[in-house]
Design a protein around this motif. Structure first.
Motif, mmCIF file in Angstrom:
data_model
loop_
_atom_site.group_PDB
_atom_site.id
_atom_site.type_symbol
_atom_site.label_atom_id
_atom_site.label_comp_id
_atom_site.label_asym_id
_atom_site.label_seq_id
_atom_site.Cartn_x
_atom_site.Cartn_y
_atom_site.Cartn_z
ATOM 1 N N VAL A 1 4.780 16.784 -15.386
ATOM 2 C CA VAL A 1 3.060 17.152 -16.337
ATOM 3 C C VAL A 1 3.672 17.211 -17.677
ATOM 4 N N ARG A 2 2.382 16.607 -18.555
ATOM 5 C CA ARG A 2 2.905 16.069 -19.451
ATOM 6 C C ARG A 2 1.590 17.024 -20.904
ATOM 7 N N PHE A 3 2.371 17.151 -21.746
ATOM 8 C CA PHE A 3 1.088 17.947 -22.937
ATOM 9 C C PHE A 3 1.481 16.480 -24.181
ATOM 10 N N GLY A 4 0.364 15.735 -23.568
ATOM 11 C CA GLY A 4 0.349 14.922 -24.501
ATOM 12 C C GLY A 4 0.955 13.446 -24.075
ATOM 13 N N SER A 5 2.180 12.686 -25.183
ATOM 14 C CA SER A 5 3.454 11.880 -24.868
ATOM 15 C C SER A 5 4.475 12.474 -23.849
ATOM 16 N N ASN A 6 4.712 13.811 -24.443
ATOM 17 C CA ASN A 6 6.008 14.770 -24.195
ATOM 18 C C ASN A 6 5.787 15.203 -22.761
ATOM 19 N N LEU A 7 7.123 14.979 -22.148
ATOM 20 C CA LEU A 7 7.239 16.262 -20.517
ATOM 21 C C LEU A 7 7.368 17.409 -20.880
ATOM 22 N N ALA A 8 6.847 18.337 -19.755
ATOM 23 C CA ALA A 8 7.258 19.752 -19.443
ATOM 24 C C ALA A 8 8.150 19.592 -19.049
ATOM 25 N N THR A 9 9.120 20.678 -18.977
ATOM 26 C CA THR A 9 10.643 21.379 -18.536
ATOM 27 C C THR A 9 10.154 22.466 -17.477
ATOM 28 N N ASN A 10 11.335 22.815 -16.881
ATOM 29 C CA ASN A 10 11.118 24.186 -16.223
ATOM 30 C C ASN A 10 9.907 23.648 -15.014
ATOM 31 N N VAL A 11 9.768 22.289 -14.937
ATOM 32 C CA VAL A 11 8.427 22.077 -13.602
ATOM 33 C C VAL A 11 8.679 23.104 -12.781
ATOM 34 N N VAL A 12 7.336 24.082 -11.768
ATOM 35 C CA VAL A 12 7.811 23.731 -10.001
ATOM 36 C C VAL A 12 6.863 24.267 -9.610
ATOM 37 N N VAL A 13 6.175 23.308 -8.371
ATOM 38 C CA VAL A 13 4.758 22.864 -7.909
ATOM 39 C C VAL A 13 4.711 24.226 -7.941
ATOM 40 N N VAL A 14 3.897 25.401 -7.684
ATOM 41 C CA VAL A 14 4.119 26.781 -7.065
ATOM 42 C C VAL A 14 3.159 26.270 -4.997
ATOM 43 N N SER A 15 2.424 25.532 -5.509
ATOM 44 C CA SER A 15 1.659 25.691 -4.381
ATOM 45 C C SER A 15 0.145 24.181 -4.886
ATOM 46 N N SER A 16 -0.295 23.286 -3.612
ATOM 47 C CA SER A 16 -1.056 22.736 -3.800
ATOM 48 C C SER A 16 -2.130 23.037 -4.877
ATOM 49 N N THR A 17 -2.512 24.091 -5.246
ATOM 50 C CA THR A 17 -3.111 24.586 -6.988
ATOM 51 C C THR A 17 -2.863 24.994 -7.842
ATOM 52 N N GLN A 18 -1.285 25.347 -7.708
ATOM 53 C CA GLN A 18 -0.601 25.707 -9.347
ATOM 54 C C GLN A 18 0.907 25.645 -9.270
ATOM 55 N N ILE A 19 0.763 25.448 -11.018
ATOM 56 C CA ILE A 19 2.311 24.349 -11.579
ATOM 57 C C ILE A 19 2.913 25.117 -12.494
ATOM 58 N N THR A 20 4.151 26.074 -12.611
ATOM 59 C CA THR A 20 4.227 26.797 -13.586
ATOM 60 C C THR A 20 5.388 25.963 -14.516
ATOM 61 N N ALA A 21 5.444 26.217 -15.766
ATOM 62 C CA ALA A 21 6.457 25.053 -16.745
ATOM 63 C C ALA A 21 6.301 25.280 -17.977
ATOM 64 N N ARG A 22 7.315 24.802 -18.560
ATOM 65 C CA ARG A 22 7.493 25.518 -20.174
ATOM 66 C C ARG A 22 7.123 24.060 -20.552
#
Length: 420
Positions: free
Chosen positions: A34-55
């Motif tokens: 998961v990227r915010f611009g060119s920077n990588l998000a952290t703590n990425v969790v694929v909750v389901s095929s329709t939702q991801i949580t991250a910091r």
């Protein structure tokens, strides 16, 4: 097919990163980046095929949020704004106390409350119900003593405000006034008891009433509607729920008929009223005028003393269920003036009877009996001022002629029987 990103919540956060976000969309299964611009998000969790949580990573300005998976990278224009937002500030709690069992709603007022991620009562999280920039409503968790309430948003954690868990005795109710009412509701009920402060809810069976006033010993409410039945009334406060008291929903009275349907305009006669739901009668009216008195015989019958009146009126009965209205049946009562005889034409005839006599007068329409010296005669009513009769046989001499209506007996006039 590449992942699809439809939204990111919240859509802004601190430039230093670390904001917890939820990314919504589709095709997220197997996503690795998961990227915010060119920077990588952290703590990425694929909750389901329709939702991801991250910091969020650190960043600046407005950046595009993308998700990369085995099938490619999303291309939708979903953006995140890096902005320095002030930490939340709390100014008030309402109420500032509640039961140790929790479950009550607390309104938290302040500033910078948008996108609250957590509300804590001490170490215990509350359930957030609504959230605006200046107000949050939350369901308090269970707890004890006095604790601090704080709000956390992506911009930080607020100052604390104190909230006190109180052990209140459950309310007790001793009286309902009145203890019954119409099925339509809308009437005011006064509930007396102890420990009634801060009433949260008043139930009539399963239906909530509208609380009008509330003191430690008395509550007034507007009763809700309910079917004809007996229901339990209870009061809930932060201390718990009261004992129940019975309340009776009374069906509206129905008047089907009155007997007799005529009477003197001076009143004073007894009228029998039939119908249904009459047992709790509190008033009987003849048009706008209250009956001189009434007696309940059963749920289907009562008797009333007619008051003075004129014309034709509707007889109504009032109970805690309301006042009867026009419906099936004949609830009409007609006031009659006393009958008056002015002339007999002729005023003499044969002792053998059989003579036709015309009676002129007033209030004669409802004539139901006519006598010559106490002997009934046949008759026909032609109008309110005219009756034609045939004389009965009678010994020679002078007798009194009198007629009767539901309003009573008329005056008398002499009629002379001549020897045959």
């Amino acid at each position: 097919m590449a992942p699809v990103v439809t939204s990111v919540t919240p859509s802004q956060g601190n430039p230093s990163g670390g904001t917890p976000v939820t990314i919504n969309g589709s095709g997220f299964t197997g996503a690795t980046v998961v990227r915010f611009g060119s920077n990588l998000a952290t703590n990425v969790v694929v909750v389901s095929s329709t939702q991801i949580t991250a910091r969020t990573p650190a960043g600046s300005g407005t950046v595009k949020v993308t998700v990369t998976g085995p099938t490619g990278t999303s291309t939708q224009n979903v953006f995140f704004l890096y902005t320095t937002v002030a930490a939340p500030v709390l100014t008030a709690l309402s109420p500032a106390s509640g039961p140790t069992s929790g479950g009550n709603t607390v309104t938290i007022t302040g500033t910078n409350l948008t996108s609250a991620t957590q509300v804590l009562f001490g170490a215990n999280p509350a359930t957030i119900l609504t959230n605006t920039p200046t107000q949050i409503t939350a369901t308090a968790p269970a707890g004890t003593s006095t604790t601090n309430v704080t709000v956390t948003t992506p911009s930080g954690t607020s100052n604390p405000l104190t909230y006190t868990y109180t052990t209140n005795p459950a309310p007790t109710i001793t009286n309902l006034n009145p203890p019954n009412g119409p099925t339509t509701g809308g009437n005011t009920i006064t509930i007396t008891g102890t420990g009634l402060s801060g009433a949260i809810q008043v139930l009539f069976g399963a239906n909530p009433a509208t609380i009008l006033t509330n003191t430690p010993t008395q509550i007034t409410v507007t009763a809700p509607a309910g079917p004809p039945s007996v229901v339990n009334v209870t009061v809930t406060t932060p201390g718990g729920t009261s004992n129940p008291l019975p309340y009776v929903y009374v069906a509206a009275p129905i008047v089907i008929g009155v007997s007799p349907q005529f009477g003197p305009d001076t009143g004073g006669n007894t009228v029998t009223i039939t119908g249904s739901n009459l047992a709790l009668a509190s008033a009987v009216n003849f048009g706008p005028t209250p009956a001189a008195g009434f007696t309940v015989i059963s749920d289907n019958q009562l008797t009333a003393t007619a008051p003075p009146g004129t014309g034709t009126v509707v007889v109504t009965v009032t109970t805690p269920g309301g006042t009867s209205t026009l419906g099936p049946g004949n609830p009409y009562y007609t006031y009659l003036g006393a009958p008056v005889i002015n002339t007999l034409v002729p005023n003499q005839g044969s002792e053998l009877g059989g003579d036709s006599v015309t009676i002129n007068g007033s209030n004669l329409t409802y004539t139901d009996a006519l006598t010559f010296g106490g002997t009934p005669a046949s008759f026909s009513v032609l109008s309110d001022t005219l009756v034609v009769t045939t004389t009965p046989t009678h010994a020679a001499g002078t007798v009194n002629v009198q007629l009767h209506t539901p309003a009573g007996n008329s005056n008398t006039l002499p009629f002379t029987y001549d020897p045959a």
